[in-house]
Design a protein around this motif. Sequence first.
Motif, PDB file in Angstrom:
ATOM      1  N   ARG A 186      34.177  52.214  50.076  1.00 26.59           N
ATOM      2  CA  ARG A 186      34.057  53.183  51.165  1.00 26.59           C
ATOM      3  C   ARG A 186      34.255  52.538  52.530  1.00 26.59           C
ATOM      4  NH1 ARG A 186      32.177  58.065  50.241  1.00 26.59           N
ATOM      5  NH2 ARG A 186      31.123  58.194  52.253  1.00 26.59           N
ATOM      6  N   ALA A 187      34.362  51.217  52.555  1.00 28.24           N
ATOM      7  CA  ALA A 187      34.618  50.495  53.800  1.00 28.24           C
ATOM      8  C   ALA A 187      36.116  50.514  54.103  1.00 28.24           C
ATOM      9  CB  ALA A 187      34.119  49.053  53.669  1.00 28.24           C
ATOM     10  N   PRO A 188      36.510  50.200  55.339  1.00 24.45           N
ATOM     11  CA  PRO A 188      37.946  50.163  55.678  1.00 24.45           C
ATOM     12  C   PRO A 188      38.765  49.265  54.753  1.00 24.45           C
ATOM     13  CG  PRO A 188      36.629  50.105  57.676  1.00 24.45           C
ATOM     14  CD  PRO A 188      35.661  50.002  56.529  1.00 24.45           C
ATOM     15  N   PHE A 189      38.177  48.143  54.329  1.00 24.24           N
ATOM     16  CA  PHE A 189      38.878  47.251  53.406  1.00 24.24           C
ATOM     17  C   PHE A 189      39.201  47.973  52.098  1.00 24.24           C
ATOM     18  CE2 PHE A 189      38.566  44.223  49.824  1.00 24.24           C
ATOM     19  CZ  PHE A 189      39.668  43.426  50.111  1.00 24.24           C
ATOM     20  N   GLY A 190      38.209  48.679  51.553  1.00 22.06           N
ATOM     21  CA  GLY A 190      38.435  49.417  50.310  1.00 22.06           C
ATOM     22  C   GLY A 190      39.471  50.506  50.469  1.00 22.06           C
ATOM     23  N   ARG A 191      39.463  51.187  51.615  1.00 20.93           N
ATOM     24  CA  ARG A 191      40.467  52.228  51.878  1.00 20.93           C
ATOM     25  C   ARG A 191      41.871  51.631  51.940  1.00 20.93           C
ATOM     26  NH1 ARG A 191      38.023  56.725  50.290  1.00 20.93           N
ATOM     27  NH2 ARG A 191      36.058  57.097  51.379  1.00 20.93           N
ATOM     28  N   SER A 192      41.977  50.429  52.470  1.00 28.05           N
ATOM     29  CA  SER A 192      43.292  49.776  52.527  1.00 28.05           C
ATOM     30  C   SER A 192      43.767  49.404  51.129  1.00 28.05           C
ATOM     31  CB  SER A 192      43.237  48.546  53.432  1.00 28.05           C
ATOM     32  OG  SER A 192      42.380  47.549  52.898  1.00 28.05           O
ATOM     33  N   LEU A 193      42.847  49.049  50.231  1.00 23.51           N
ATOM     34  CA  LEU A 193      43.230  48.762  48.847  1.00 23.51           C
ATOM     35  C   LEU A 193      43.761  50.014  48.164  1.00 23.51           C
ATOM     36  CD1 LEU A 193      40.333  46.435  47.601  1.00 23.51           C
ATOM     37  CD2 LEU A 193      42.530  45.793  48.612  1.00 23.51           C
ATOM     38  N   THR A 235      49.744  43.181  52.998  1.00 25.00           N
ATOM     39  CA  THR A 235      49.341  43.573  51.650  1.00 25.00           C
ATOM     40  C   THR A 235      49.083  42.376  50.741  1.00 25.00           C
ATOM     41  OG1 THR A 235      51.660  43.836  50.995  1.00 25.00           O
ATOM     42  CG2 THR A 235      50.500  45.794  51.794  1.00 25.00           C
ATOM     43  N   PHE A 236      49.823  41.284  50.953  1.00 24.87           N
ATOM     44  CA  PHE A 236      49.574  40.092  50.129  1.00 24.87           C
ATOM     45  C   PHE A 236      48.161  39.572  50.368  1.00 24.87           C
ATOM     46  CE2 PHE A 236      49.435  35.531  49.395  1.00 24.87           C
ATOM     47  CZ  PHE A 236      50.019  35.412  48.145  1.00 24.87           C
ATOM     48  N   ARG A 237      47.754  39.500  51.622  1.00 33.02           N
ATOM     49  CA  ARG A 237      46.420  39.009  51.953  1.00 33.02           C
ATOM     50  C   ARG A 237      45.346  39.940  51.393  1.00 33.02           C
ATOM     51  NH1 ARG A 237      42.795  40.179  55.743  1.00 33.02           N
ATOM     52  NH2 ARG A 237      44.236  41.621  56.784  1.00 33.02           N
ATOM     53  N   LEU A 238      45.577  41.243  51.482  1.00 30.96           N
ATOM     54  CA  LEU A 238      44.603  42.206  50.977  1.00 30.96           C
ATOM     55  C   LEU A 238      44.493  42.129  49.455  1.00 30.96           C
ATOM     56  CD1 LEU A 238      45.507  45.270  53.233  1.00 30.96           C
ATOM     57  CD2 LEU A 238      43.357  43.983  53.272  1.00 30.96           C
ATOM     58  N   LYS A 239      45.624  42.001  48.783  1.00 33.13           N
ATOM     59  CA  LYS A 239      45.593  41.899  47.320  1.00 33.13           C
ATOM     60  C   LYS A 239      44.940  40.596  46.880  1.00 33.13           C
ATOM     61  CE  LYS A 239      50.013  42.759  46.674  1.00 33.13           C
ATOM     62  NZ  LYS A 239      51.287  42.998  45.960  1.00 33.13           N
ATOM     63  N   LEU A 240      45.206  39.518  47.602  1.00 27.96           N
ATOM     64  CA  LEU A 240      44.568  38.241  47.281  1.00 27.96           C
ATOM     65  C   LEU A 240      43.051  38.334  47.461  1.00 27.96           C
ATOM     66  CD1 LEU A 240      44.783  35.248  46.547  1.00 27.96           C
ATOM     67  CD2 LEU A 240      45.132  34.752  48.977  1.00 27.96           C
ATOM     68  N   ALA A 241      42.608  38.980  48.535  1.00 25.34           N
ATOM     69  CA  ALA A 241      41.174  39.157  48.765  1.00 25.34           C
ATOM     70  C   ALA A 241      40.557  39.996  47.652  1.00 25.34           C
ATOM     71  CB  ALA A 241      40.937  39.818  50.123  1.00 25.34           C
ATOM     72  N   ALA A 242      41.266  41.062  47.236  1.00 23.89           N
ATOM     73  CA  ALA A 242      40.767  41.915  46.164  1.00 23.89           C
ATOM     74  C   ALA A 242      40.639  41.137  44.860  1.00 23.89           C
ATOM     75  CB  ALA A 242      41.694  43.114  45.975  1.00 23.89           C
ATOM     76  N   LEU A 243      41.656  40.315  44.542  1.00 26.50           N
ATOM     77  CA  LEU A 243      41.625  39.539  43.308  1.00 26.50           C
ATOM     78  C   LEU A 243      40.520  38.484  43.357  1.00 26.50           C
ATOM     79  CD1 LEU A 243      42.999  39.186  40.583  1.00 26.50           C
ATOM     80  CD2 LEU A 243      44.546  37.527  41.627  1.00 26.50           C
ATOM     81  N   THR A 244      40.306  37.881  44.523  1.00 24.41           N
ATOM     82  CA  THR A 244      39.241  36.881  44.659  1.00 24.41           C
ATOM     83  C   THR A 244      37.867  37.526  44.497  1.00 24.41           C
ATOM     84  OG1 THR A 244      40.588  35.525  46.143  1.00 24.41           O
ATOM     85  CG2 THR A 244      38.219  35.179  46.208  1.00 24.41           C
ATOM     86  N   ILE A 245      37.656  38.675  45.127  1.00 21.94           N
ATOM     87  CA  ILE A 245      36.380  39.385  44.972  1.00 21.94           C
ATOM     88  C   ILE A 245      36.173  39.787  43.524  1.00 21.94           C
ATOM     89  CG2 ILE A 245      35.139  41.504  45.578  1.00 21.94           C
ATOM     90  CD1 ILE A 245      36.539  41.346  48.331  1.00 21.94           C
ATOM     91  N   SER A 246      37.237  40.303  42.904  1.00 24.40           N
ATOM     92  CA  SER A 246      37.165  40.706  41.500  1.00 24.40           C
ATOM     93  C   SER A 246      36.843  39.510  40.601  1.00 24.40           C
ATOM     94  CB  SER A 246      38.500  41.326  41.081  1.00 24.40           C
ATOM     95  OG  SER A 246      38.508  41.635  39.712  1.00 24.40           O
ATOM     96  N   GLY A 247      37.519  38.386  40.834  1.00 23.87           N
ATOM     97  CA  GLY A 247      37.274  37.190  40.030  1.00 23.87           C
ATOM     98  C   GLY A 247      35.887  36.620  40.248  1.00 23.87           C
TER      99      GLY A 247
END
Length: 314
Positions: free
Chosen positions: A180-187, A204-216
């Motif tokens: 629900r945060a701006p980061f999540g909306r960008s994902l 988008t590369f930076r956002l996807k990398l951040a998402a994968l790091t959080i997920s991992g």
Amino acid sequence: MRMRPRILALHGGLLALLLAGHFLLPVYHHGNMARIMVLASYAIGYNIVFGYTGLLSLGHALFFAAGMYGMGLSVQHLGTGPGTGLLIGVVAGAAISTAVGLLALRTTGVAFMIVTLMFAQAGYLSVLYFGEWTRGDEGFIIARASRVLWGIDLADAGNRYLAALVLFSAALLGSLWLVRAPFGRSLIAIRENEARTMMLGYDTFRLKLAALTISGTISGTAGAAYALLFGYAGASFATVEYSILPLLWVLLGGAGTVLGPFIGTLFMFYLIDLSSGVTTAYMLIAGVTLVLLTLFAPQGLMGEIRRRFWSWLP
């Protein structure tokens, strides 16, 4: 973004129900639910990449196993305490997911799926190759004395359930806040239309990398917690199966919904558990059920509820 009271009430109500289960559930289901909450935390981590970012990964077993072996090996061979071992497991999941992301995210679509699968398989083969320390397929037991954290014996069934509930609560509420945060909306924007998201000026590369790091990191934390709470680390948790399982849990529960990973994990766990008590061909029953759900509830259980009844579900 300010959360609506009904969203907080729904997710808080689930956690309150799970807390009540600690006092009300029979011994067998009490133990099952502790395991389900840890695995659901793993599924929540997977959902951030798959459900919200739209990246189909088949390499998450690598992150789960990294956390599990980071915790288990440090306690078993380095003599660290469980708290330090848990931290090492979390860092291992974060570091490996970042490294994999830097390489795998140079590809897209099916290529990304294959590359992550290859990384996970390399991790599994590494566990087997270093069998002198990991004990390979056999795995190893973590002594009860090494599972006492801050004076709390996590081998005790009651303490284990509450610890699993703390982990799941953190993963669930953290995921709720994140999406629900701006980061999540960008994902979500990347999932829906990455090209347009790039045109709007997002990296988008930076956002996807951040998402994968959080997920991992979440997946690695779940793996470390599994080793700590259940006292076992084995190569079976690094196989392709444990990359496919969170995908199934998320699809069944509803990809891109906060509660979907828990509902999917709960459903799948008990579907196999109950089917195995009826026939040895229990996977056939599970398979038929999964096909029917895919046909008649293509958005998953929580996804269909959101589509038909509660459009406000995050």
